[in-house]
Design an enzyme around this catalytic site. Structure first.
Site, short mmCIF file in Angstrom:
data_model
loop_
_atom_site.label_atom_id
_atom_site.label_comp_id
_atom_site.label_asym_id
_atom_site.label_seq_id
_atom_site.Cartn_x
_atom_site.Cartn_y
_atom_site.Cartn_z
N VAL A 49 -9.10 -6.15 19.20
CA VAL A 49 -9.62 -7.44 18.74
C VAL A 49 -8.48 -8.46 18.87
O VAL A 49 -7.34 -8.15 18.51
CB VAL A 49 -10.08 -7.36 17.27
CG1 VAL A 49 -10.64 -8.69 16.80
CG2 VAL A 49 -11.13 -6.26 17.10
N VAL A 65 0.81 -1.22 0.00
CA VAL A 65 0.00 0.00 0.00
C VAL A 65 0.84 1.27 0.00
O VAL A 65 0.30 2.36 -0.24
CB VAL A 65 -0.98 0.02 1.19
CG1 VAL A 65 -1.99 -1.10 1.08
CG2 VAL A 65 -0.25 -0.02 2.53
N TYR A 71 1.68 4.87 16.58
CA TYR A 71 0.51 4.22 16.01
C TYR A 71 -0.74 5.07 16.23
O TYR A 71 -1.54 5.29 15.30
CB TYR A 71 0.33 2.84 16.64
CG TYR A 71 -0.89 2.09 16.18
CD1 TYR A 71 -0.91 1.46 14.94
CD2 TYR A 71 -2.02 1.99 16.98
CE1 TYR A 71 -2.03 0.76 14.50
CE2 TYR A 71 -3.15 1.29 16.56
CZ TYR A 71 -3.14 0.68 15.32
OH TYR A 71 -4.25 -0.02 14.90
N ASN A 105 -7.62 -0.96 4.91
CA ASN A 105 -7.48 -1.65 6.18
C ASN A 105 -6.03 -1.96 6.55
O ASN A 105 -5.72 -2.08 7.73
CB ASN A 105 -8.28 -2.96 6.13
CG ASN A 105 -7.90 -3.91 7.24
OD1 ASN A 105 -8.25 -3.72 8.40
ND2 ASN A 105 -7.14 -4.95 6.89
#
Length: 264
Positions: free
Chosen positions: A193, A63, A158, A89
């Site tokens: 998650v 990406v 991040y 994503n």
């Protein structure tokens, strides 16, 4: 009332070979979309596409590479017949205390999470806008993080990149509207998650001394979450399907928390 049916639409999901991206690809396909999985992990990506069945495809995609993006969107047009949905994503998280910050690790997060998303928006717009190779408008969904809305230790760079994804989303939505592109742009803020990335984060923040153990780190997250649990891949994937669908047709330039209330 509009439904969540995506039949006839074509979607590109970056980082779609595992984790959240794989779940998003599966959910989009289940809603009727044809999916192009973009990822650096060719073998895993091919397995995901095989699990989706006929009519879907894989493309090797870094990406951070502008030419790679140009090839990916062209692959979507050639193999799927168009492009209506882009899900940015792909992302990386490298845990570090500020006192131990490594410039190389910081640059990698900036390039993948911020530049990668910006290039995804660029090529989605160029393909979907009037006169583009697809040319019928569409939807871009960027994946930010609850880290963009809270101050969780050990993930400073991040968090900054994911805050940046939020800003990219809103400016892109405004540009698309002002220039008549017909492309809605939104983002989601996933909570923690237990994917490979999520488990890695729990282990890492324990390893650098912020929590006694990974289990304590997870417990701290759950303790800050009104819904009382970690997120699941399907929670995030269902939100992407919603934002991609006509049910979200008047939602634009927004960030949707999918974090059980952690970031409120």
């Amino acid at each position: 009332m509009a439904n969540l049916d995506l039949s006839g639409r074509r979607a590109l999901v970056t980082g779609g070979a595992q984790g959240l991206g794989e779940g998003m690809a599966v959910a989009l396909a289940a809603a009727g979309a044809k999916v192009l999985v973009g990822d650096l992990q060719d073998d895993l990506g091919a397995k995901v596409v095989e699990s989706l069945g006929d009519g879907h495809a894989f493309t090797h995609l870094d990406v951070t590479d502008d030419a790679g993006w140009a090839g990916a969107v062209q692959t979507a047009v050639d193999q799927l017949g168009g492009l209506d949905i882009v899900v940015n994503n792909a992302g990386v998280e490298i845990t570090s205390l500020f006192a131990d910050l490594d410039p190389g690790a910081a640059r990698k997060q900036l390039e993948v999470n911020l530049l990668g998303t910006a290039l995804g928006i660029k090529h989605a717009f160029r393909t979907m806008r009037p006169g583009g190779a697809a040319g019928n408008g569409g939807v871009v969904i960027n994946v930010a993080s609850v880290a963009a809305t809270i101050a969780f230790p050990g993930i400073g760079v991040y968090s900054a990149t994911k805050s940046g994804v939020d800003r990219l989303t809103r400016v892109a939505a405004m540009e698309s509207g002002q220039l008549g592109y017909g492309v809605r742009v939104n983002c989601i803020y996933p909570g923690l998650v237990p994917t490979a990335m999520g488990a890695g984060l729990a282990n890492d923040v324990a390893a650098i001394g912020l929590f006694p153990s990974a289990e304590d780190a997870v417990a701290a997250v759950v303790g800050q979450t009104p819904s009382g649990r970690l997120g699941e891949v399907t929670d995030m994937a269902d939100a992407v399907v919603f934002l991609a669908s006509d049910a979200a047709r008047f939602i634009n330039g927004a960030g949707l928390p999918v974090d059980g209330g952690m970031g409120m």
